[in-house]
Design an enzyme around this catalytic site. Structure first.
Site, mmCIF file in Angstrom:
data_model
loop_
_atom_site.group_PDB
_atom_site.id
_atom_site.type_symbol
_atom_site.label_atom_id
_atom_site.label_comp_id
_atom_site.label_asym_id
_atom_site.label_seq_id
_atom_site.Cartn_x
_atom_site.Cartn_y
_atom_site.Cartn_z
ATOM 1 N N ARG A 3 15.553 4.789 -0.336
ATOM 2 C CA ARG A 3 15.798 5.198 -1.723
ATOM 3 C C ARG A 3 15.425 6.663 -1.867
ATOM 4 O O ARG A 3 14.955 7.287 -0.930
ATOM 5 C CB ARG A 3 14.903 4.372 -2.651
ATOM 6 C CG ARG A 3 13.442 4.478 -2.209
ATOM 7 C CD ARG A 3 12.475 3.903 -3.189
ATOM 8 N NE ARG A 3 11.182 3.650 -2.604
ATOM 9 C CZ ARG A 3 10.202 4.527 -2.481
ATOM 10 N NH1 ARG A 3 10.385 5.764 -2.909
ATOM 11 N NH2 ARG A 3 9.057 4.216 -1.936
ATOM 12 N N HIS A 38 -4.454 5.220 -0.318
ATOM 13 C CA HIS A 38 -3.202 5.197 0.454
ATOM 14 C C HIS A 38 -1.986 5.523 -0.398
ATOM 15 O O HIS A 38 -0.864 5.171 -0.066
ATOM 16 C CB HIS A 38 -2.975 3.845 1.149
ATOM 17 C CG HIS A 38 -4.050 3.496 2.132
ATOM 18 N ND1 HIS A 38 -4.306 4.245 3.252
ATOM 19 C CD2 HIS A 38 -4.933 2.475 2.159
ATOM 20 C CE1 HIS A 38 -5.307 3.698 3.920
ATOM 21 N NE2 HIS A 38 -5.707 2.628 3.272
HETATM 22 P P1 ADP Z 1 6.590 7.230 -2.541
HETATM 23 O O1 ADP Z 1 6.425 7.257 -1.052
HETATM 24 O O2 ADP Z 1 7.856 7.855 -3.019
HETATM 25 O O3 ADP Z 1 5.384 7.603 -3.305
HETATM 26 P P2 ADP Z 1 5.836 4.535 -2.885
HETATM 27 O O4 ADP Z 1 6.273 3.544 -1.850
HETATM 28 O O5 ADP Z 1 4.400 4.890 -2.858
HETATM 29 O O6 ADP Z 1 6.802 5.752 -2.795
HETATM 30 O O7 ADP Z 1 6.211 3.973 -4.315
HETATM 31 C C1 ADP Z 1 7.103 4.592 -5.191
HETATM 32 C C2 ADP Z 1 6.955 3.924 -6.507
HETATM 33 O O8 ADP Z 1 7.343 2.588 -6.362
HETATM 34 C C3 ADP Z 1 5.535 3.905 -6.996
HETATM 35 O O9 ADP Z 1 5.251 4.975 -7.843
HETATM 36 C C4 ADP Z 1 5.445 2.585 -7.695
HETATM 37 O O10 ADP Z 1 5.832 2.717 -9.033
HETATM 38 C C5 ADP Z 1 6.453 1.740 -7.016
HETATM 39 N N1 ADP Z 1 5.887 0.813 -6.039
HETATM 40 C C6 ADP Z 1 5.999 0.879 -4.701
HETATM 41 N N2 ADP Z 1 5.397 -0.147 -4.109
HETATM 42 C C7 ADP Z 1 4.875 -0.894 -5.086
HETATM 43 C C8 ADP Z 1 4.127 -2.107 -5.115
HETATM 44 N N3 ADP Z 1 3.800 -2.746 -4.037
HETATM 45 N N4 ADP Z 1 3.738 -2.581 -6.305
HETATM 46 C C9 ADP Z 1 4.081 -1.947 -7.419
HETATM 47 N N5 ADP Z 1 4.786 -0.812 -7.454
HETATM 48 C C10 ADP Z 1 5.178 -0.280 -6.313
HETATM 49 P P1 ADP Z 2 3.220 1.668 2.305
HETATM 50 O O1 ADP Z 2 4.419 0.803 2.462
HETATM 51 O O2 ADP Z 2 2.144 0.994 1.555
HETATM 52 O O3 ADP Z 2 3.580 3.036 1.827
HETATM 53 P P2 ADP Z 2 2.757 2.888 4.929
HETATM 54 O O4 ADP Z 2 2.952 2.175 6.209
HETATM 55 O O5 ADP Z 2 3.774 3.897 4.546
HETATM 56 O O6 ADP Z 2 2.611 1.792 3.786
HETATM 57 O O7 ADP Z 2 1.309 3.554 4.940
HETATM 58 C C1 ADP Z 2 0.731 4.125 3.782
HETATM 59 C C2 ADP Z 2 -0.315 5.162 4.176
HETATM 60 O O8 ADP Z 2 -1.335 4.611 5.000
HETATM 61 C C3 ADP Z 2 0.228 6.312 4.991
HETATM 62 O O9 ADP Z 2 0.791 7.306 4.177
HETATM 63 C C4 ADP Z 2 -1.000 6.788 5.736
HETATM 64 O O10 ADP Z 2 -1.817 7.582 4.912
HETATM 65 C C5 ADP Z 2 -1.764 5.510 6.017
HETATM 66 N N1 ADP Z 2 -1.426 4.974 7.355
HETATM 67 C C6 ADP Z 2 -0.425 4.134 7.647
HETATM 68 N N2 ADP Z 2 -0.392 3.819 8.955
HETATM 69 C C7 ADP Z 2 -1.422 4.480 9.533
HETATM 70 C C8 ADP Z 2 -1.948 4.560 10.876
HETATM 71 N N3 ADP Z 2 -1.414 3.865 11.883
HETATM 72 N N4 ADP Z 2 -3.017 5.332 11.092
HETATM 73 C C9 ADP Z 2 -3.605 6.016 10.077
HETATM 74 N N5 ADP Z 2 -3.171 5.974 8.807
HETATM 75 C C10 ADP Z 2 -2.092 5.223 8.515
#
Ligand code: ADP
Ligand code: ADP
Ligand code: MG
Length: 673
Positions: free
Chosen positions: A297, A235
């Site tokens: 952000r 994910h």
């Molecule tokens: P993006 O959608 O830009 O990839 P993410 O939500 O996946 O953003 O996270 C961006 C950065 O924030 C990640 O590379 C990680 O370093 C940090 N990060 C986000 N969520 C977490 C978490 N739950 N625990 C630790 N680091 C996190």
């Molecule tokens: P995070 O805060 O960890 O980034 P997101 O809600 O953005 O959580 O979901 C992370 C990833 O999980 C998405 O980029 C997608 O690949 C998958 N995902 C999230 N919601 C769904 C959904 N309802 N159905 C299928 N895949 C999902």
């Protein structure tokens, strides 16, 4: 406009922000933990302030330490980057209280989007389509089970406080719901201190498509088009692009408007991303997307948007924070060509993408490729530490069409030279070349589905073995020549190798361990080079080579010219060829050790974690590669193996022990001589 900016972050994003801030004439101020005292972002900034020990909780996540650095440096504004404190409403508030400009949205907007349940409720009110599901307060297991039935399987359980893909479980049938719910709650509790979850429909062929939005403090908001981030592992995104393949203009418009509505609903300011999930089972359609969450952000993948719009999003952030109007109106936002970004991680694709650490012995990128941008967080010689995200950097290619961008990026990756920690470089290059990816046939299951093709396995190629053998022979002679000439310690083991082409005097047998396999090669001098034979290279291969003082090799293998790089490491070297790095350990004890700086006296814990299994006892004779200890770290199990043949002297841990990074787990007996 303010005149100084403190960047409350590290790595590539800090370096990237500094670049724009400097261009805009701002004084740039970095902060660093003890692990980062000599880091790239510190070297790039005008000034840098220590904020505490290595663990993020004691440095980059400490609001008081950051504010103290602001006071000491008289910074006027603070950019939080991504991760760390970037989505911490308390930090935004504390900055404002201290009279600092926070380069980001108001604390109230961060709060509104901070929890996924509240955000969904808010979006529902603003008429933004949301994924059908239950996001209320009732957390009773039976009740949530009933909701799942109502939604219809498969469903997705998500931590309301979630992020980074944690606390998320897909459930395919009612029988496993209760168990998955418990495990999601447990993970959410330990990661976010909040066990609450929501349940939503699992979208059939999910594509992650997100919209970049920007708002100013004068009530204007625009969308900067979409990014497709469907290529994910665990994910988490690894490959992103803009625009989304197959995106109909009317869907882009609908998504852009929904995202702008979302931003306006919470009084947004600055850069933000509204993430949607789209159902790709029947192509992309204007009514086939739903709100997932908003990231308040700058996003890791913002460069693909910069590439297709020609805009600098950090510049926009700084100008908006300084009170200016948005530089462009919606109808003036360009969309030119196609851009693809890959995230280069220190991780091992063959081991479920487990993070890898260590010194970057080599990090070189091809030059003179104007359509490729690199945003690196580390330099050659820097350490990828276990304390932070293992991203080495990002590589972004822009082209007139998607195919051109992919081809450019693939060419670039295959000429990159990275050695040291394990990386996903070859995996990324394989993805760029994958038929289905090129065809745009993508969804979030792509990587899992095609893993076998994306993670190159199988025997090492004969031409790589041939070049490795040549590199070894040249290096060995160079070291011998240096020794004969009485020069003490040439600064590069290849220092004397420059331009030197060699043929020996007689045939000999070389023995290596290559990728865990014993390789035996017979080499006989021939012409300017050698003729090789052996089980893994077949009957006959002719190779000649030149290596310069930097380990760059030009070789001819059976009449084919190729380039590679040879980097000394441990008891041998790493050969980097077409983005793939191959470890060569030299077995013959009579061989000159090219370099041996590896600490092979003990097995140390690569990261903090818990010991799950201990597989050896004192006195045990072990071979290189033997499993010694299994530990659980970062929610994954990892088997730690022996780096060399040895004998166990002592075992310092037991099952269930919690260990720190760097703790000695197993000690080996000193090698005689
Ligand atoms: P993006 O959608 O830009 O990839 P993410 O939500 O996946 O953003 O996270 C961006 C950065 O924030 C990640 O590379 C990680 O370093 C940090 N990060 C986000 N969520 C977490 C978490 N739950 N625990 C630790 N680091 C996190
Ligand atoms: P995070 O805060 O960890 O980034 P997101 O809600 O953005 O959580 O979901 C992370 C990833 O999980 C998405 O980029 C997608 O690949 C998958 N995902 C999230 N919601 C769904 C959904 N309802 N159905 C299928 N895949 C999902
Ligand atoms: Mg997300």
């Amino acid at each position: 406009m303010f005149k100084s900016l403190l960047i409350a972050n590290r790595g590539e994003i800090a370096v990237r922000i500094i670049r724009t801030a400097r261009r805009m004439g701002l004084k740039t101020i970095a902060v660093y933990s003890d692990a980062d005292a000599n880091a790239y972002h510190v070297a790039e900034a005008d000034e840098a302030y220590r904020i505490g020990p290595a663990p993020a909780a004691e440095s980059y996540l400490r609001i008081d330490a950051i504010l103290d650095a602001c006071a000491r440096s008289s910074a006027e504004a603070v950019h939080p980057g991504y991760g760390f404190l970037s989505e911490n409403a308390g930090f935004a508030e504390a900055c404002e209280k201290a009279g600092l400009i926070f380069v980001g949205p108001p604390a109230s907007a961060i709060r509104a989007m901070g929890l996924k349940d509240a955000a969904k409720a808010l979006m529902e009110k603003a008429d933004v389509p949301i994924v059908p599901g239950y996001h209320g307060d009732n957390q009773d297991a039976d009740f949530l089970g009933e909701q799942a039935e109502k939604i219809g399987y498969p469903v997705l359980i998500k931590a309301v406080a979630g992020g980074g893909g944690k606390g998320m479980r897909r459930v395919d049938d009612p029988a496993s719901f209760a168990k998955e719910l418990k495990s999601a709650q447990r993970e959410a509790g330990s990661a976010f201190g909040d066990e609450r979850v929501l349940v939503e429909k699992y979208v059939a062929r999910p594509r992650h498509i997100e919209i970049q939005v920007f708002a100013d403090s004068h009530g204007q908001a625009v969308s900067l088009h979409e990014r497709d981030c469907s290529l994910q592992r665990r994910h988490q995104k690894v490959i992103e692009e803009a625009p989304a393949p197959g995106m109909p203009p009317e869907m882009r418009k609908a998504m852009g408007e929904a995202a702008v509505a979302a931003a306006k609903a919470i009084g947004y300011r600055g850069a933000g991303t509204v993430e949607f999930i789209a159902d790709a089972s029947d192509g992309l359609k204007p009514d086939g997307f739903w709100f997932m969450e908003m990231n308040t952000r700058l996003q890791v993948e913002h460069p693909v948007t910069e590439a297709i719009t020609g805009l600098d999003l950090v510049e926009w952030q700084l100008r908006v924070a300084g009170g200016e109007h948005l530089p462009l109106t919606q109808d003036k936002i360009p969309l030119k060509g196609h851009a693809v970004e890959v995230r280069l991680y220190a991780e091992d694709p063959a081991k479920k993408f487990f993070p890898s650490t260590g010194r970057l012995l080599r990090l070189r990128a091809p030059e003179n490729m104007p359509h490729v941008r690199t945003d690196m967080g580390v330099r050659e010689g820097d350490e990828v530490s276990m304390f932070y995200d293992p991203m080495i950097g990002k590589i972004i290619a822009h082209g007139e069409t998607r195919r051109i961008a992919l081809r450019t990026l693939r060419g670039f990756l295959s000429r990159m030279e990275v050695a040291g920690p394990k990386t996903n470089l070859a995996f990324l290059a394989a993805a760029m070349a994958h038929e289905s990816f090129i065809a745009g046939d993508i969804d979030t299951g792509f990587i899992d589905r095609h893993l076998d093709q994306l993670v190159p396995k199988g025997p090492v190629e004969p031409c790589v073995l041939a070049v490795g053998a040549a590199a070894h022979l040249i290096g060995r002679s160079a070291v011998l020549r240096a020794a004969q000439a009485g020069s003490d310690e040439p600064h590069s083991p290849w220092a004397e190798a420059d331009g030197w082409v060699l043929g020996g005097h007689r045939a000999e047998t070389l023995r290596f361990i290559v990728g865990g396999e014993n390789v035996s090669l017979t080499v006989a001098p021939e012409g300017n080079g050698w003729r090789l034979s052996g089980e893994m290279v077949g009957a006959n291969i002719a190779v000649s080579a030149i290596m310069d003082g930097d380990g760059t090799i030009s070789a001819t293998v059976d009449g084919v010219r190729l380039k590679a790089a040879c980097v000394p490491s441990g008891r041998g070297f790493i050969l980097v060829h077409e983005g793939i790095s191959t470890d060569f350990s030299i077995v013959d004890p009579l061989d000159v050790d090219i370099v041996s700086d590896a600490d092979t006296g003990s097995l140390k814990s690569p990261m903090p974690g818990k010991i799950v299994q201990v597989l050896v006892e004192p006195g045990a004779r072990i071979r290189k590669g033997a499993a010694l200890v299994v530990m659980e770290a970062m929610k994954m199990e990892q088997t730690l193996t022996a780096a060399v043949d040895s004998v166990v002297a002592a075992v310092h841990v037991g099952i269930g022990d919690q260990v720190e990074a760097g703790a000695t787990l197993v000690a080996f007996e000193e090698k005689p001589g």
